[in-house]
Design a protein around this motif. Sequence first.
Motif, PDB file in Angstrom:
ATOM      1  N   UNK A 296       0.837  -1.206   0.000  1.00 22.30           N
ATOM      2  CA  UNK A 296       0.000   0.000   0.000  1.00 22.30           C
ATOM      3  C   UNK A 296       0.868   1.251   0.000  1.00 22.30           C
ATOM      4  N   UNK A 297       0.315   2.322  -0.513  1.00 19.20           N
ATOM      5  CA  UNK A 297       1.028   3.598  -0.522  1.00 19.20           C
ATOM      6  C   UNK A 297       1.282   4.069   0.903  1.00 19.20           C
ATOM      7  N   UNK A 298       0.295   3.923   1.772  1.00 27.06           N
ATOM      8  CA  UNK A 298       0.457   4.326   3.172  1.00 27.06           C
ATOM      9  C   UNK A 298       1.544   3.528   3.868  1.00 27.06           C
ATOM     10  N   UNK A 299       1.589   2.229   3.610  1.00 23.35           N
ATOM     11  CA  UNK A 299       2.624   1.386   4.197  1.00 23.35           C
ATOM     12  C   UNK A 299       4.008   1.757   3.690  1.00 23.35           C
ATOM     13  N   UNK A 300       4.091   2.069   2.394  1.00 22.86           N
ATOM     14  CA  UNK A 300       5.364   2.496   1.816  1.00 22.86           C
ATOM     15  C   UNK A 300       5.808   3.807   2.439  1.00 22.86           C
ATOM     16  N   UNK A 301       4.890   4.739   2.560  1.00 24.60           N
ATOM     17  CA  UNK A 301       5.215   6.036   3.154  1.00 24.60           C
ATOM     18  C   UNK A 301       5.725   5.867   4.577  1.00 24.60           C
ATOM     19  N   UNK A 302       5.044   5.051   5.370  1.00 23.57           N
ATOM     20  CA  UNK A 302       5.441   4.844   6.766  1.00 23.57           C
ATOM     21  C   UNK A 302       6.821   4.196   6.855  1.00 23.57           C
ATOM     22  N   UNK A 303       7.085   3.217   6.006  1.00 24.71           N
ATOM     23  CA  UNK A 303       8.368   2.529   6.040  1.00 24.71           C
ATOM     24  C   UNK A 303       9.500   3.443   5.590  1.00 24.71           C
ATOM     25  N   UNK A 304       9.263   4.237   4.533  1.00 26.95           N
ATOM     26  CA  UNK A 304      10.278   5.193   4.073  1.00 26.95           C
ATOM     27  C   UNK A 304      10.563   6.215   5.169  1.00 26.95           C
ATOM     28  N   UNK A 305       9.520   6.712   5.805  1.00 22.23           N
ATOM     29  CA  UNK A 305       9.696   7.685   6.882  1.00 22.23           C
ATOM     30  C   UNK A 305      10.535   7.092   8.014  1.00 22.23           C
ATOM     31  N   UNK A 306      10.210   5.877   8.436  1.00 22.93           N
ATOM     32  CA  UNK A 306      10.984   5.214   9.489  1.00 22.93           C
ATOM     33  C   UNK A 306      12.436   5.036   9.072  1.00 22.93           C
ATOM     34  N   UNK A 307      12.643   4.634   7.840  1.00 17.96           N
ATOM     35  CA  UNK A 307      14.001   4.405   7.337  1.00 17.96           C
ATOM     36  C   UNK A 307      14.822   5.692   7.356  1.00 17.96           C
ATOM     37  N   UNK A 308      14.233   6.782   6.905  1.00 20.75           N
ATOM     38  CA  UNK A 308      14.952   8.065   6.883  1.00 20.75           C
ATOM     39  C   UNK A 308      15.337   8.486   8.300  1.00 20.75           C
ATOM     40  N   UNK A 309      14.440   8.308   9.236  1.00 19.93           N
ATOM     41  CA  UNK A 309      14.756   8.620  10.637  1.00 19.93           C
ATOM     42  C   UNK A 309      15.897   7.727  11.117  1.00 19.93           C
TER      43      UNK A 309
END
Length: 80
Positions: free
Chosen positions: A46-59
């Motif tokens: 899902x787009x939401x799941x991708x967004x959340x994972x990318x955000x976590x990764x960047x942090x």
Amino acid sequence: MTRRATLRTTHGDPGIVAGALEPDNTASMRTRVEGDELITTIERDSTGGLHATVDDYVVNVTVAETVIEATRTHTDTNHE
């Protein structure tokens, strides 16, 4: 349909950063080192799941870089 993002970050020692990130990586993530770049591809359903994972990764990358730099600074200071 799978959503995919590829993130490329440049580091003085990307292998150390990759090692620091590895415990937090999920099965949906693939990371490799090319030269001074850390390249991570994330796939989610899902787009939401991708967004959340990318955000976590960047942090996580930011925290890893901060800790690595602090460790280097502390080590360098203690050897002077």
